[in-house]
Design a protein around this motif. Structure first.
Motif, PDB file in Angstrom:
ATOM      1  N   GLY A  59      -2.080   8.067 -28.961  1.00 15.85           N
ATOM      2  CA  GLY A  59      -0.698   8.463 -28.738  1.00 15.85           C
ATOM      3  C   GLY A  59      -0.303   8.192 -27.300  1.00 15.85           C
ATOM      4  N   LEU A  60       0.708   8.892 -26.818  1.00 12.33           N
ATOM      5  CA  LEU A  60       1.204   8.632 -25.476  1.00 12.33           C
ATOM      6  C   LEU A  60       0.153   8.968 -24.416  1.00 12.33           C
ATOM      7  CD1 LEU A  60       3.614   7.658 -23.828  1.00 12.33           C
ATOM      8  CD2 LEU A  60       4.434  10.024 -23.775  1.00 12.33           C
ATOM      9  N   ALA A  61      -0.520  10.116 -24.553  1.00 10.30           N
ATOM     10  CA  ALA A  61      -1.553  10.482 -23.580  1.00 10.30           C
ATOM     11  C   ALA A  61      -2.685   9.468 -23.591  1.00 10.30           C
ATOM     12  CB  ALA A  61      -2.080  11.886 -23.881  1.00 10.30           C
ATOM     13  N   GLY A  62      -3.168   9.123 -24.781  1.00 15.02           N
ATOM     14  CA  GLY A  62      -4.265   8.170 -24.870  1.00 15.02           C
ATOM     15  C   GLY A  62      -3.913   6.802 -24.341  1.00 15.02           C
ATOM     16  N   ALA A  63      -2.696   6.317 -24.652  1.00 18.21           N
ATOM     17  CA  ALA A  63      -2.283   4.993 -24.182  1.00 18.21           C
ATOM     18  C   ALA A  63      -2.133   4.967 -22.663  1.00 18.21           C
ATOM     19  CB  ALA A  63      -0.974   4.584 -24.856  1.00 18.21           C
ATOM     20  N   CYS A  64      -1.552   6.024 -22.087  1.00 20.02           N
ATOM     21  CA  CYS A  64      -1.418   6.085 -20.627  1.00 20.02           C
ATOM     22  C   CYS A  64      -2.788   6.165 -19.966  1.00 20.02           C
ATOM     23  CB  CYS A  64      -0.562   7.278 -20.219  1.00 20.02           C
ATOM     24  SG  CYS A  64       1.209   7.091 -20.564  1.00 20.02           S
ATOM     25  N   ALA A  65      -3.713   6.931 -20.557  1.00 16.99           N
ATOM     26  CA  ALA A  65      -5.061   7.022 -20.010  1.00 16.99           C
ATOM     27  C   ALA A  65      -5.756   5.676 -20.051  1.00 16.99           C
ATOM     28  CB  ALA A  65      -5.861   8.072 -20.779  1.00 16.99           C
ATOM     29  N   ALA A  66      -5.630   4.961 -21.160  1.00 16.18           N
ATOM     30  CA  ALA A  66      -6.254   3.643 -21.279  1.00 16.18           C
ATOM     31  C   ALA A  66      -5.710   2.689 -20.227  1.00 16.18           C
ATOM     32  CB  ALA A  66      -6.006   3.081 -22.682  1.00 16.18           C
ATOM     33  N   PHE A  67      -4.389   2.731 -20.021  1.00 19.71           N
ATOM     34  CA  PHE A  67      -3.784   1.830 -19.046  1.00 19.71           C
ATOM     35  C   PHE A  67      -4.229   2.171 -17.627  1.00 19.71           C
ATOM     36  CE2 PHE A  67      -0.327   0.123 -16.434  1.00 19.71           C
ATOM     37  CZ  PHE A  67      -0.231  -1.161 -16.950  1.00 19.71           C
TER      38      PHE A  67
END
Length: 348
Positions: A13-21
């Motif tokens: 989700g948004l948290a996971g995608a931002c963390a990955a980036f």
């Protein structure tokens, strides 16, 4: 952090995608997502962001740093994620109008107060009988599109659909067990499961609450081609030839199906502020679930209690666009030095 470090992110989700980036330039990152499609929490939000999101239009926690982190992220993804700028925040009572006037006096660099007559002159489609705040820094993006671009641009390995069913922390790492019977080893794991937290006993006993929200999607009539982003007790967010209206706040729910009663309420409230939408056709009704800390309304970025290599990134509530980029930007430093985390985002 060593470039050879291996980091798992559970949830796309948004948290996971931002963390990955935030982490992909510092370590080997893999993302595990249980569903075929992106996390659905954002479907109940309007993709809105601005510096004064509290009911009384006061600055959010870490508002300057949060807006800067979001702007850096939007610059990094460029025109692959279109941004709509400018937000009209309509007062829905005289008491709130008093708070808004005070906010305009205190934070003139953020907002401009519009008396009812001035608001009607500038935005004739919008009813603002108590006045409104014009927030140039406010805006909206498609969270779904942002998630998609962040995951693609980071180039991380995405396991989908793969459900992480259990985990073990060892002295030098973490083992993740999936529903395919696989075991993966990493140096750290960041759990960002959204509503899926309830499926894991270690997370389910944390002081979180799931809140269902519903939005409706309307066909935008030509008469509303110049409609700004509008926020009152509901939001109206134009995207292309559609307008998204939301959202409801349902802390008690039995299923995730859209409700006809909530659809009617959303349309009636939208028409209260923008009468022309009463002529619109309803295209779809969507629901999602936000996770909050009811007694401490701030997000969580923290090692789990008693853990060192298992982290939780959650409780973004309705302010995910504001907080996810900021908290994610801290990860390259704080994973190995959690003592540098602000106390406000730690788990007790």
């Amino acid at each position: 952090m060593q470039p050879s470090s291996r980091i798992a992110i559970v949830g796309a989700g948004l948290a996971g995608a931002c963390a990955a980036f935030a982490l992909h330039r510092h370590a080997h990152v893999e993302v595990f997502e249980a569903t075929e499609a992106s996390d659905q929490a954002f479907r109940a939000a309007g993709g809105l962001f601005h510096p004064l999101m509290t009911r009384r239009a006061r600055p959010n926690w870490q508002h300057d740093a949060a807006l800067e982190a979001l702007e850096r992220l939007l610059t990094a993804v460029g025109d692959r994620v279109p941004v709509r700028r400018g937000l009209l925040r309509v007062a829905f009572s005289e008491k709130q109008a008093q708070d808004f006037r005070e906010a305009a006096r205190t934070y003139p660099h953020f907002v401009q107060w519009l008396a009812p007559e001035e608001s009607k002159e500038r935005f004739p489609q919008v009813q603002a009988p108590y006045g409104a705040l014009w927030i140039p820094q406010g805006g909206a993006v498609s969270a779904a599109r942002l998630i998609e671009v962040l995951l693609a641009q980071s180039g991380v390995l995405l396991h989908r659909p793969v459900r992480v069913v259990d985990w073990e922390e060892e002295p030098n790492g973490v083992r993740l067990h999936t529903d395919r019977g696989e075991v993966h080893r990493f140096d750290y794991a960041i759990l960002a499961p959204g509503y899926g937290y309830q499926a894991h006993p270690e997370l389910a006993r944390l002081p979180f609450q799931a809140v269902k929200g519903q939005v409706i999607c309307l066909q935008r009539p030509p008469s509303l081609d110049t409609l700004p982003l509008v926020l009152a007790n509901v939001h109206l967010a134009p995207y292309g030839d559609q307008i998204f209206v939301g959202s409801t706040y349902e802390p008690t729910f039995t299923d995730l199906s859209p409700s006809e009663a909530q659809t009617r309420w959303l349309l009636e409230e939208a028409a209260r502020w923008v009468p022309e939408v009463s002529r619109s056709t309803i295209v779809a009704a969507l629901t999602g679930v936000r996770v909050i800390r009811p007694h401490r309304p701030l997000p969580v970025l923290s090692p789990l209690p008693g853990r060192r290599r298992l982290w939780l990134f959650s409780a973004l509530g309705s302010r995910g666009l504001l907080y996810a980029p900021l908290l994610a930007s801290w990860l390259p430093e704080v994973l190995e030095r959690p003592e540098r985390l602000p106390e406000a985002v730690r788990l007790d």
